[in-house]
Design an enzyme around this catalytic site. Sequence first.
Site, PDB file in Angstrom:
ATOM      1  N   CYS A  79      14.421  10.191   6.708  1.00  0.00           N
ATOM      2  CA  CYS A  79      14.298   9.817   8.304  1.00  0.00           C
ATOM      3  C   CYS A  79      15.531   9.871   8.552  1.00  0.00           C
ATOM      4  O   CYS A  79      15.942   9.854  10.087  1.00  0.00           O
ATOM      5  CB  CYS A  79      13.860   8.332   8.237  1.00  0.00           C
ATOM      6  SG  CYS A  79      12.280   7.852   7.534  1.00  0.00           S
ATOM      7  N   GLU A 122      11.092  15.976  14.251  1.00  0.00           N
ATOM      8  CA  GLU A 122      11.671  15.657  12.926  1.00  0.00           C
ATOM      9  C   GLU A 122      11.119  16.777  12.141  1.00  0.00           C
ATOM     10  O   GLU A 122      10.064  16.913  11.876  1.00  0.00           O
ATOM     11  CB  GLU A 122      11.205  14.318  12.515  1.00  0.00           C
ATOM     12  CG  GLU A 122      12.016  13.823  11.530  1.00  0.00           C
ATOM     13  CD  GLU A 122      11.826  12.368  11.132  1.00  0.00           C
ATOM     14  OE1 GLU A 122      10.499  11.960  11.584  1.00  0.00           O
ATOM     15  OE2 GLU A 122      12.505  11.448  10.785  1.00  0.00           O
ATOM     16  N   LYS A 128       0.823  -1.054  -0.065  1.00  0.00           N
ATOM     17  CA  LYS A 128       0.120   0.005  -0.185  1.00  0.00           C
ATOM     18  C   LYS A 128       0.959   1.211  -0.074  1.00  0.00           C
ATOM     19  O   LYS A 128       1.564   1.495   1.008  1.00  0.00           O
ATOM     20  CB  LYS A 128      -0.811   0.198   1.102  1.00  0.00           C
ATOM     21  CG  LYS A 128      -2.190   0.782   1.154  1.00  0.00           C
ATOM     22  CD  LYS A 128      -2.433   1.876   1.866  1.00  0.00           C
ATOM     23  CE  LYS A 128      -1.423   2.530   2.696  1.00  0.00           C
ATOM     24  NZ  LYS A 128      -0.662   3.759   2.168  1.00  0.00           N
ATOM     25  N   GLU A 186      10.125   0.822  10.413  1.00  0.00           N
ATOM     26  CA  GLU A 186      11.169   1.763  10.229  1.00  0.00           C
ATOM     27  C   GLU A 186      10.572   3.162  10.452  1.00  0.00           C
ATOM     28  O   GLU A 186       9.785   3.621   9.610  1.00  0.00           O
ATOM     29  CB  GLU A 186      11.623   1.709   8.769  1.00  0.00           C
ATOM     30  CG  GLU A 186      13.181   2.076   8.671  1.00  0.00           C
ATOM     31  CD  GLU A 186      13.179   3.629   8.055  1.00  0.00           C
ATOM     32  OE1 GLU A 186      13.141   4.451   8.970  1.00  0.00           O
ATOM     33  OE2 GLU A 186      12.943   3.757   6.959  1.00  0.00           O
TER      34      GLU A 186
HETATM   35  C1  SIN Z   1      14.226   6.727   4.631  1.00  0.00           C
HETATM   36  O1  SIN Z   1      14.081   8.019   4.574  1.00  0.00           O
HETATM   37  O2  SIN Z   1      13.240   6.079   5.177  1.00  0.00           O
HETATM   38  C2  SIN Z   1      14.987   6.275   3.795  1.00  0.00           C
HETATM   39  C3  SIN Z   1      16.467   6.777   3.679  1.00  0.00           C
HETATM   40  C4  SIN Z   1      17.526   6.076   3.091  1.00  0.00           C
HETATM   41  O3  SIN Z   1      17.396   4.917   2.551  1.00  0.00           O
HETATM   42  O4  SIN Z   1      18.613   6.292   3.208  1.00  0.00           O
END
Ligand code: SIN
Length: 482
Positions: free
Chosen positions: A289, A384, A179, A255
């Site tokens: 992230c 964040e 999804k 994650e």
């Molecule tokens: C992400 O922002 O979740 C992935 C970043 C990455 O794979 O370096």
Amino acid sequence: MSLPVPTQATVYDAAVVGIDATEMRRYAVRSPASGEIIAEVADCTVEHAELAAENAQRGFESWRRTTAFERAALLKAWHRAMLEAKETLALTMAREMGKPIREARGEVDYAAGFLEWFAEQAKRVDGDILPSQHPDKRLSVLRQPVGPVFAITPWNFPAAMITRKVAPGLAAGCSVIVKPAEQTPITALMLAELWREVGGPAEVFQVITAERPAEISDTLMADARIRKLTFTGSTPVGKHLYAKSAATMKRMSLELGGHAPFVIFDDADIDAAVAEVMASKFRNGGQTCVCANRIYVQRGIFDAFAERLAAAVDELRVGQPEDEATQIGPLVSQAGRDKAQSHIDDALEKGARRLTVARAVDGLFVAPTVLADVTSDMRIMREETFGPVAPLIAFDSEAEAIANANATPFGLAAYLWTRNLGRAARVSEALDYGIVGVNDGAPSVPQAPFGGIKDSGLGREGGRYGIDEYLDLKFVSTRLDG
Ligand code: SIN
């Protein structure tokens, strides 16, 4: 590839076997750069989610019986097809999420790298023979696919976050339903199309699209046939899914969010450190992230570093994603843009200094910004940002830097810059994070484990570890004279 690059109101169906496209409701996907509608995509419902689960179960029963060599060959063919379609995929990502085209091409390579890596790893799923204290018993351990998988993927890497989850799943012998984020469904549908074009069974990799996906997620989370959830997204949603998974006891990979510190010691090569901070902080406009969110600079080099970083940031070219020169595109949504801008405004109100030119931008664009005199009461130090904003904080000692870096509930990625080998080892060992970049602001590669600790999640994607998340251990004890 027969799917066209989205233009004005291109229509796409969901990649769910047996779906009746004639009756399908659709939703509009807009370019974050122009605000224009670029596509109409299937807006799936609970019934479609149930159909996808049924297909996935059927697909799993046959896919698990294929040999690792057959699965590897298909993944390799998919890898080649993806690279052949690189320009189409990159342009699609530029249009649907606003990723600058040069970065989008890089993402296709990165994403395809997971297909190649896990094609190779498929053949390395082996088992064990254990010693036995009984002469007539043979003990062995098998590693078998967990079953149908539900993958919820984010908008910031519309291709790579799919292949990082789907490739190990398929390599292990699982079927997968993806999804994709509602903002970026088209790249996902293109990947499914490529999979089918190289001969991949349609029910083994499906893509279900929806504008308001909560009911689809609820349906698949409640379905006991789905044996694993893999999710990339925010920490609050990840925790909610973790709690929901208890009812059907699914395997989980989460994650989640990060709040990466980047610590620069005063022995650093300042220009090299600036280059790595730029790579970490401004990749994807700050929307990863693992982007640096707090930049700690030792007091002795603070002013020199701040000046050079601000100069480099002022050089960044903000523009339309499809323009070859663009380095910073729009943020993906109004909410994303507002949050990043509010982090700048909040910091300035509380006494931070802007070191970069306050460029005039509009729409979903945010001016790349460096801030000094940042203090711990500012929102940017806790939340964040997911935008092109770099807050700088001075520190004095190594111990203080480590304590500051670890003072967060998150634990995804952290970075440091030093030329002192002992310090590099000490600090990287002391940082409570799943990933540490030493003099390296862009460490992600398919062959390495990606994932975090604490509020940043569970499990690892990528590397030789990534496939374990899709495998169960089975102990077989055989009495020979039975
Ligand atoms: C992400 O922002 O979740 C992935 C970043 C990455 O794979 O370096």
